[in-house]
Scaffold this motif. Structure first.
Motif: not given
Length: 156
Positions: A92-101
């Motif tokens: 939609g109107k968002f840019f998502w960035v995903y990380q994990e540990t």
């Protein structure tokens, strides 16, 4: 009048990040949500005037890398947790960035640095919610705030 209010509302530079302790995977999952409009302006200022976050995967990866470089989780002793990139997407109107540990054993708290877009726009506000480790804790990175911390109860 309404148009002026809508224009003013869009001028607020803000992002929301969730740090989620996932009990099923024993991972700490990080989800950064940026307004796509802000990300579009940011990539043109940060990388190239012709940068296209909507249509160019390379630009999307550059922005995700930029966010990752400006976000850090530290344990209660100040040791950094090694976050790995899980990906990014436009929704939609968002840019998502995903990380994990992986969640370290006996984690007593976190100290967090969240400077994404704050080098570009001093008025940028990054709000962060820590979920899944006791009550939800909210941190707000604004003005000159560089590091904020949360502590966890012993029983969680």
């Amino acid at each position: 009048m309404l148009m002026a209010q809508l224009a003013a509302a869009h001028q607020i530079k803000a992002a929301i990040t969730t740090v989620l302790f996932n009990t099923h995977t024993q991972n700490i999952e990080v989800m950064h949500r940026f307004n796509l409009h802000d990300a579009e302006h940011a990539v043109k200022a940060l990388f190239d005037k012709k940068a296209d976050i909507l249509g160019d995967d390379k630009t999307q990866q550059q922005f995700a890398d930029y966010v990752a470089a400006r976000f850090e989780l530290l344990d209660a002793n100040g040791a950094p947790l090694q976050l790995k990139s899980v990906g990014y997407e436009i929704e939609g109107k968002f840019f998502w960035v995903y990380q994990e540990t992986a969640e370290p054993p006996n984690l007593q708290g976190l100290t967090i640095r969240h400077n994404a877009l704050r080098d570009l726009w001093p008025a940028q506000i990054n709000t962060l919610n820590v979920e899944g480790h006791g009550d939800i804790k909210t941190l707000t990175f604004r003005d000159n705030v560089e590091l904020l911390s949360v502590e966890f109860d012993a029983q969680h």
